[in-house]
Design an enzyme around this catalytic site. Structure first.
Site, PDB file in Angstrom:
ATOM      1  N   HIS A  95      30.724 -61.939 -22.624  1.00 53.79           N
ATOM      2  CA  HIS A  95      29.276 -61.880 -22.816  1.00 53.79           C
ATOM      3  C   HIS A  95      28.658 -61.019 -21.731  1.00 53.79           C
ATOM      4  CE1 HIS A  95      25.267 -62.962 -24.032  1.00 53.79           C
ATOM      5  NE2 HIS A  95      24.982 -63.322 -22.793  1.00 53.79           N
ATOM      6  N   SER A  96      27.788 -60.082 -22.136  1.00 52.80           N
ATOM      7  CA  SER A  96      27.054 -59.203 -21.230  1.00 52.80           C
ATOM      8  C   SER A  96      28.043 -58.404 -20.381  1.00 52.80           C
ATOM      9  CB  SER A  96      26.088 -60.036 -20.376  1.00 52.80           C
ATOM     10  OG  SER A  96      25.119 -59.229 -19.752  1.00 52.80           O
ATOM     11  N   MET A  97      28.018 -58.524 -19.059  1.00 48.79           N
ATOM     12  CA  MET A  97      28.995 -57.817 -18.237  1.00 48.79           C
ATOM     13  C   MET A  97      30.412 -58.120 -18.710  1.00 48.79           C
ATOM     14  SD  MET A  97      29.768 -58.055 -14.107  1.00 48.79           S
ATOM     15  CE  MET A  97      30.773 -59.556 -14.188  1.00 48.79           C
TER      16      MET A  97
END
Length: 260
Positions: A95-97
């Site tokens: 998720h995200s990074m």
């Protein structure tokens, strides 16, 4: 809770036991995140998937370890930790990074071996080939806190505890520096399929940027969007869990079909 067994067990947390022979799903958190963020997901997916939640250095029980220097360095370290065990079937979920990290980790697995990459599930992040200039890591502490407040993915109690907040800010800043200074290097697309999950009102990811993940695989690509912002998955746990199950099932079918 238990750490994954083996020499590199500081990197992984296994919160639930899994069935024998279950596919390993490696869950990679967002900037500033830690392994327990995925505890509800790990419980929901067990025992059919063996969920290994990644614990980055510089936080919680790894607080005294050196912070993340770059996303490429982090991917190298994670690859070494993951491949210290016998080869296995893997799905990477970030998720995200963590989504960018999953992509770079997937590249290393396909390039160097050490496991069978069934697929990558990228959540809440634009495709690495879609660059934006971002400088959150250069803000002062108040500016950094303002960013994580706006994203609404952190327990509000953290903001009320000054001592705790000051403890987590160095790791948060290091993570933002790593992901914001990362630059995608063009190369062969992943052979493994990619599924992308995104929040429909995420100001950090446009739908076009999320769909661009399809350019990074020569396999199949699937796109799903959910109501909500950057941390849309907090409010749609059941739907996200089902989306992951469906993606893993499709990955396994594709891998089985490709074998002679």
């Amino acid at each position: 809770m238990s750490a994954a067994s083996g020499k590199h067990d500081t990197w992984f947390r296994r919160f639930q036991s899994a069935s024998s022979g279950a596919v390993k799903l490696v869950a990679l958190p967002h900037a500033g995140g830690s392994a327990p963020y995925f505890l509800p997901l790990a419980r929901a997916l067990a025992p059919e998937l063996d969920v290994l939640c990644v614990q980055y250095p510089g936080r919680q029980d790894r607080y005294r370890e050196p912070l993340v220097e770059s996303l490429d360095s982090l991917a190298d370290q994670l690859y070494d930790a993951l491949t210290a065990e016998p080869p296995q079937q893997l799905v990477l979920f970030g998720h995200s990074m963590g989504a960018v990290l999953a992509f770079e980790l997937g590249r290393r697995i396909e390039r160097d071996g050490g496991g069978e990459l069934l697929g990558v599930i990228a959540s809440g992040r634009r495709a690495p080939c879609r660059h934006r200039e971002e400088t959150v890591h250069l803000r002062d502490d108040d500016g950094l806190v303002g960013e994580i407040r706006e994203l609404s993915g952190t327990d509000p109690g953290v903001f009320d505890d000054e001592e705790l907040l000051r403890m987590v800010l160095p790791a948060l800043r290091a993570d933002y520096r790593a992901v914001e200074t990362y630059r995608y290097q063009p190369g062969e697309p992943l052979r493994a399929p990619i599924s992308t999950l995104t929040g429909e009102s995420d100001t950090r990811v446009t739908l076009e940027e999320a769909r661009a993940w399809g350019e990074l695989t020569s396999g199949s690509f699937q796109f799903r969007s959910f109501p909500g912002g950057h941390f849309y998955l907090n409010g749609h746990q059941a739907a996200v869990t089902e989306a992951i199950r469906e993606s893993v099932a499709a990955f396994r079918l594709a891998a089985a079909s490709a074998k002679p």
